[in-house]
Design an enzyme around this catalytic site. Structure first.
Site, PDB file in Angstrom:
ATOM      1  N   GLY A 136      -2.632   1.154   9.267  1.00 31.68           N
ATOM      2  CA  GLY A 136      -3.157   1.572   7.968  1.00 31.68           C
ATOM      3  C   GLY A 136      -4.639   1.936   8.010  1.00 31.68           C
ATOM      4  O   GLY A 136      -5.041   2.986   7.492  1.00 31.68           O
TER       5      GLY A 136
ATOM      6  N   LYS B 270       0.800  -1.232   0.000  1.00 33.50           N
ATOM      7  CA  LYS B 270       0.000   0.000   0.000  1.00 33.50           C
ATOM      8  C   LYS B 270       0.833   1.282   0.000  1.00 33.50           C
ATOM      9  O   LYS B 270       0.405   2.305  -0.529  1.00 33.50           O
ATOM     10  CB  LYS B 270      -0.942   0.017   1.212  1.00 33.50           C
TER      11      LYS B 270
ATOM     12  N   ASP C 210     -10.492   2.939   1.645  1.00 37.03           N
ATOM     13  CA  ASP C 210     -10.793   2.352   2.966  1.00 37.03           C
ATOM     14  C   ASP C 210     -11.554   3.337   3.858  1.00 37.03           C
ATOM     15  O   ASP C 210     -12.598   3.011   4.427  1.00 37.03           O
ATOM     16  CB  ASP C 210      -9.502   1.943   3.692  1.00 37.03           C
TER      17      ASP C 210
HETATM   18  P1  NDP Z   1      -1.799  -2.568  10.905  1.00 37.34           P
HETATM   19  O1  NDP Z   1      -0.931  -3.729  11.165  1.00 37.34           O
HETATM   20  O2  NDP Z   1      -1.327  -1.462  10.022  1.00 37.34           O
HETATM   21  O3  NDP Z   1      -2.226  -1.903  12.312  1.00 37.34           O
HETATM   22  C1  NDP Z   1      -2.675  -2.679  13.395  1.00 37.34           C
HETATM   23  C2  NDP Z   1      -3.022  -1.774  14.576  1.00 37.34           C
HETATM   24  O4  NDP Z   1      -3.564  -2.597  15.619  1.00 37.34           O
HETATM   25  C3  NDP Z   1      -1.820  -1.053  15.170  1.00 37.34           C
HETATM   26  O5  NDP Z   1      -2.228   0.197  15.653  1.00 37.34           O
HETATM   27  C4  NDP Z   1      -1.445  -1.981  16.330  1.00 37.34           C
HETATM   28  O6  NDP Z   1      -0.760  -1.310  17.378  1.00 37.34           O
HETATM   29  C5  NDP Z   1      -2.810  -2.400  16.813  1.00 37.34           C
HETATM   30  N1  NDP Z   1      -2.788  -3.647  17.582  1.00 37.34           N
HETATM   31  C6  NDP Z   1      -2.712  -4.915  17.086  1.00 37.34           C
HETATM   32  N2  NDP Z   1      -2.753  -5.815  18.091  1.00 37.34           N
HETATM   33  C7  NDP Z   1      -2.856  -5.085  19.245  1.00 37.34           C
HETATM   34  C8  NDP Z   1      -2.942  -5.433  20.625  1.00 37.34           C
HETATM   35  N3  NDP Z   1      -2.946  -6.707  21.011  1.00 37.34           N
HETATM   36  N4  NDP Z   1      -3.047  -4.435  21.545  1.00 37.34           N
HETATM   37  C9  NDP Z   1      -3.068  -3.142  21.151  1.00 37.34           C
HETATM   38  N5  NDP Z   1      -2.977  -2.748  19.842  1.00 37.34           N
HETATM   39  C10 NDP Z   1      -2.885  -3.709  18.910  1.00 37.34           C
HETATM   40  O7  NDP Z   1      -3.165  -3.167  10.342  1.00 37.34           O
HETATM   41  P2  NDP Z   1      -4.301  -2.422   9.507  1.00 37.34           P
HETATM   42  O8  NDP Z   1      -4.522  -1.078  10.086  1.00 37.34           O
HETATM   43  O9  NDP Z   1      -4.034  -2.563   8.061  1.00 37.34           O
HETATM   44  O10 NDP Z   1      -5.557  -3.352   9.823  1.00 37.34           O
HETATM   45  C11 NDP Z   1      -6.163  -3.329  11.106  1.00 37.34           C
HETATM   46  C12 NDP Z   1      -7.473  -4.088  11.034  1.00 37.34           C
HETATM   47  O11 NDP Z   1      -8.354  -3.410  10.153  1.00 37.34           O
HETATM   48  C13 NDP Z   1      -7.332  -5.517  10.485  1.00 37.34           C
HETATM   49  O12 NDP Z   1      -8.026  -6.390  11.323  1.00 37.34           O
HETATM   50  C14 NDP Z   1      -8.011  -5.457   9.123  1.00 37.34           C
HETATM   51  O13 NDP Z   1      -8.686  -6.660   8.822  1.00 37.34           O
HETATM   52  C15 NDP Z   1      -9.007  -4.337   9.331  1.00 37.34           C
HETATM   53  N6  NDP Z   1      -9.371  -3.655   8.095  1.00 37.34           N
HETATM   54  C16 NDP Z   1     -10.691  -3.649   7.783  1.00 37.34           C
HETATM   55  C17 NDP Z   1     -11.103  -3.030   6.641  1.00 37.34           C
HETATM   56  C18 NDP Z   1     -12.548  -3.057   6.319  1.00 37.34           C
HETATM   57  O14 NDP Z   1     -12.893  -2.688   5.182  1.00 37.34           O
HETATM   58  N7  NDP Z   1     -13.420  -3.442   7.240  1.00 37.34           N
HETATM   59  C19 NDP Z   1     -10.178  -2.356   5.711  1.00 37.34           C
HETATM   60  C20 NDP Z   1      -8.802  -2.381   6.169  1.00 37.34           C
HETATM   61  C21 NDP Z   1      -8.437  -3.039   7.323  1.00 37.34           C
HETATM   62  P3  NDP Z   1       0.848  -1.087  17.318  1.00 37.34           P
HETATM   63  O15 NDP Z   1       1.084   0.111  16.442  1.00 37.34           O
HETATM   64  O16 NDP Z   1       1.202  -0.869  18.734  1.00 37.34           O
HETATM   65  O17 NDP Z   1       1.431  -2.360  16.748  1.00 37.34           O
END
Ligand code: NDP
Length: 285
Positions: free
Chosen positions: A135, A71, A107
């Site tokens: 993201g 991306k 998104d």
């Molecule tokens: P990223 O990996 O870019 O970001 C993940 C985020 O979740 C980070 O902020 C991370 O924190 C946080 N995180 C993950 N696990 C934990 C935890 N155990 N405790 C606290 N914080 C946590 O992923 P994306 O942003 O790309 O995707 C996130 C979700 O969004 C996914 O589940 C994806 O399926 C969903 N999504 C849904 C869409 C839709 O159309 N419905 C479109 C795009 C995504 P840290 O920075 O500290 O690691």
């Protein structure tokens, strides 16, 4: 007239890509509108993205979706990028304008469609709390800020990522953003209008997991949203619903971000209900 066996090609580049269900929605939409289009899941490794984009041009693809890990990387191979995708620094959809490849991000727009269209909530002047800074969080917060949300509190475990997002929002959008470190149970402040879980907590197969917040701080005037599309009913949303809050699941966002890309590519209104039916069936709902 002679029958044409030529298909318009679109699809997704990712690695991994095999389990991405987006094509199910597009293929259902093409069938419904009797369009001679085809959506392909294409496994492209990180180092091959430049050649893959050249391939798009050479094979006259009408567009492409980008998913992990492409991306951000894809920006440097495109001819131009929309304002919001440039702000986010991420593209999930490439469309064609003549010979030019234009980067877009649907998104956050999909999220806004679910919020305003399905739930009837106007983000203007609202106070938002956003869990996560990845993201999805970037896309959602930029669109909320551009739609006039007043204040956005970014709550994230990793401080660097959280601060980068708040700096971006403060510098490049009219919203006022603040960072909160997430190392303890987070209490949602009084006066919050919209709470969004934009983390991956609760995604299949980890379906019992829920963000570490004080659920007693949720009240009925809040709109509580989850990005998790599978399962659409998460423990996070169930807790919010128990307290009378309006809830929005991640399945709507998933369908609408695809529907917006469909319109960009084909010029036709997407058959949203057909796309919803197809993805629900895929998730066994
Ligand atoms: P990223 O990996 O870019 O970001 C993940 C985020 O979740 C980070 O902020 C991370 O924190 C946080 N995180 C993950 N696990 C934990 C935890 N155990 N405790 C606290 N914080 C946590 O992923 P994306 O942003 O790309 O995707 C996130 C979700 O969004 C996914 O589940 C994806 O399926 C969903 N999504 C849904 C869409 C839709 O159309 N419905 C479109 C795009 C995504 P840290 O920075 O500290 O690691």
């Amino acid at each position: 007239m002679a029958k044409s066996y030529l298909y318009y090609l679109v699809g997704a580049f990712g690695d991994p890509i095999a389990e991405n269900p987006t094509r199910v929605m597009f293929e259902a939409a093409f069938r419904k509108l009797k369009l001679q289009w085809m959506y392909l899941n294409i496994n492209v490794r990180g180092g091959d993205l430049r050649d893959a984009v050249k391939g798009l041009r050479a094979m006259n693809f009408s567009g492409i979706n980008l998913t992990i890990p492409h991306k951000v990387q894809v920006l440097k191979y495109l001819d131009s990028v929309s304002k919001d995708a440039a702000l986010m620094g991420a593209v999930n959809t490439v469309r064609r304008d003549g010979v030019k490849l234009i980067g877009e991000n649907t998104d956050g727009k999909g999220f806004i469609t679910a919020l305003t269209g399905d739930a009837g909530v106007d983000p203007k002047d609202r106070h938002v709390v956003l869990l996560g800074a990845g993201g999805a969080a970037r896309a959602i917060s930029v669109e909320l800020a551009l739609a006039g949300s007043k204040e956005i509190i970014v709550v994230n475990r990793t401080e660097k990522r959280g601060r980068e997002l708040t700096a971006l929002l403060n510098k490049k959008t009219p919203a006022s953003a603040a960072y909160e470190k997430w190392d303890n149970t987070f209490r949602v402040p009084d006066g919050t209008d919209i709470l969004v879980n934009a983390t991956s907590i609760g995604l299949f197969p980890d379906v019992e997991a829920r963000p570490d917040i004080d659920y007693e701080s949720l009240v009925k005037y809040m709109t509580v949203c989850d990005v998790i599309p599978n399962p659409p009913r998460t423990p996070f949303l169930n807790e919010a619903e128990k307290r009378g809050a309006q809830t929005i699941d991640g399945l709507g966002m998933l369908v609408y971000q695809a529907a917006i890309a469909f319109k960009m590519w084909t010029g036709e209104e997407a058959p949203v209900e057909e796309m919803k039916r197809a993805i629900n069936a895929e998730f066994g709902l």
